[in-house]
Design an enzyme around this catalytic site. Sequence first.
Site, short mmCIF file in Angstrom:
data_model
loop_
_atom_site.label_atom_id
_atom_site.label_comp_id
_atom_site.label_asym_id
_atom_site.label_seq_id
_atom_site.Cartn_x
_atom_site.Cartn_y
_atom_site.Cartn_z
NE ARG A 174 -3.90 -2.23 0.39
CZ ARG A 174 -4.58 -2.84 -0.57
NH1 ARG A 174 -4.28 -2.62 -1.84
NH2 ARG A 174 -5.54 -3.67 -0.28
CG ASN A 204 -3.16 -2.51 -6.20
OD1 ASN A 204 -2.20 -2.85 -5.51
ND2 ASN A 204 -4.39 -2.95 -5.95
CG ASP A 226 -3.18 -7.86 -8.28
OD1 ASP A 226 -3.97 -8.69 -8.77
OD2 ASP A 226 -3.15 -7.59 -7.07
CG HIS A 232 -6.64 -8.83 -11.22
ND1 HIS A 232 -6.88 -8.75 -9.87
CD2 HIS A 232 -7.83 -8.62 -11.82
CE1 HIS A 232 -8.17 -8.50 -9.66
NE2 HIS A 232 -8.77 -8.41 -10.84
CG HIS A 272 -5.82 -13.42 -7.17
ND1 HIS A 272 -6.33 -13.33 -8.44
CD2 HIS A 272 -5.53 -12.16 -6.79
CE1 HIS A 272 -6.36 -12.06 -8.80
NE2 HIS A 272 -5.87 -11.33 -7.81
CG ASN A 283 -11.93 -9.28 -7.49
OD1 ASN A 283 -12.52 -10.27 -7.90
ND2 ASN A 283 -11.56 -8.29 -8.28
CG ASP A 336 -4.83 -11.00 -3.15
OD1 ASP A 336 -4.27 -9.89 -3.15
OD2 ASP A 336 -5.94 -11.20 -3.67
CG PHE A 374 -13.33 -6.67 -4.13
CD1 PHE A 374 -14.18 -7.77 -4.11
CD2 PHE A 374 -13.62 -5.62 -5.00
CE1 PHE A 374 -15.28 -7.83 -4.95
CE2 PHE A 374 -14.72 -5.67 -5.85
CZ PHE A 374 -15.56 -6.78 -5.82
#
EC number: 3.5.2.3
Length: 428
Positions: free
Chosen positions: A64, A94, A152, A179, A232, A281, A308, A326
């Site tokens: 993050r 992301n 992703d 993803h 995933h 997700n 994940d 998610f």
Amino acid sequence: MGLLLKNGRLLNLETGELEAREILIEGDHIAEIAELVEESGHEVHDLNGGVILPGYIDMHVHLRQPGFEAKETIETGTKAAARGGYTTVACMPNTRPVIDTPERIRYVYDVTEKEGSCTVLPYGAITVGELGEELTDIIALREAGAVGITDDGVGVQSSAMMRRAMEVAACQDIPVVIHSEDEDLAKDGCMNEGVVSKRLGLPGIPGLAESVMIARDIMLAEETGAHLHVCHISDAGSVELVRWAKQRGLKVTTEVTPHHLLLTESIIDETDGGDANMKVNPPLRTEADRQACLQGLLDGTIDMIATDHAPHTEEEKKRSFATAPFGFTGIEFAFPLLYTELVEKGTIGLAELVKKFATNPAQVFRLPGGKVEQGGIADLTVVDLETEQAIDPNAFFSKGKNTPFVGKRVKGWSTLTINRGRVTYKTE
Ligand SMILES: NC(=O)N[C@@H](CC(=O)O)C(=O)O
Ligand SMILES: [Zn+2]
């Protein structure tokens, strides 16, 4: 002066046996593994019969930083990783801004150098801003140290864009990590599409939204020669496609999360869609999908476990099921959870599970570690297979408390983690 580990049992990954061994670490590598190592002058750690394993490697983590530090930081996320027995994590781009330039790749390395408790390998984005419109400079990302390229969080919708990305990635010998999500098929969905979503009146995401994109990208990987790594995996049809691609001899690999191996949409049904801590997700799917993931893990179709780890704030997760973000946290307890649920119950052997946590990710992504061997990198973790302890978000180093496994009592917790010869986690 070295670091001497005494009274430990080293797992032999070939035979599955636990062997009494002492390990001497000098600098960042393993200098000696023997029944008895000369003690003089070393810092001694008594392992109390703990089991010595290679440090785990998680190829799918959301740290993050930059931009979403309220959810997690490189410091808190890697502390959580070390507590979970991990010595290497690969972090997703992301963030805000998206990690789509060489400067931002270097930023992750720099912050990790100062504040990290494990090795962090950043992914670079496939498209600028993960917007799907313009390809990033994949060569520059690779040169700055990107471990792979991925958008992703979202799927790359344009087949032509993905084809171009794979052409460059194949030349650069960098994995394309996908993803897989067709946005039209998944549109507005918040859980698996099926009887439960219909009963709850919640918009669904069909398994097809995942599998059609995997099918497309397998064909593109065959055409371009790129290494395709599927994130995933969650759907039975997807597992079948990856199995087919492997039989065809293609460079296609995949990962599965602990939650897709252990949970189904039924937990959302039981709580009438009242708890967004069950929203992730790809979504938790049916028992048939879960069984297909387990089977894929056992027969080698699925190469590795990835958590994940996707922390969010408590406020965000208090929103309604349809509107909350998610994601689950998971890096702090993934190994104990799967040790308890799969090894203790006889589904998979300990050595096989360790390969999915360490050896295979190292091999697939050509990373150091994944094995405890003389001369090798000193990345390892020591686990206590006897003491049961509840999964307690209050005890997490991670800022993310969002997991559906709260309160579950599990065994196999790490008592000591060593990354490149440095103690990164130790219980009192
Ligand atoms: N898995 C999730 O549910 N969420 C991830 C995105 C992702 O990994 O696709 C996130 O960034 O929060
Ligand atoms: Zn994803």
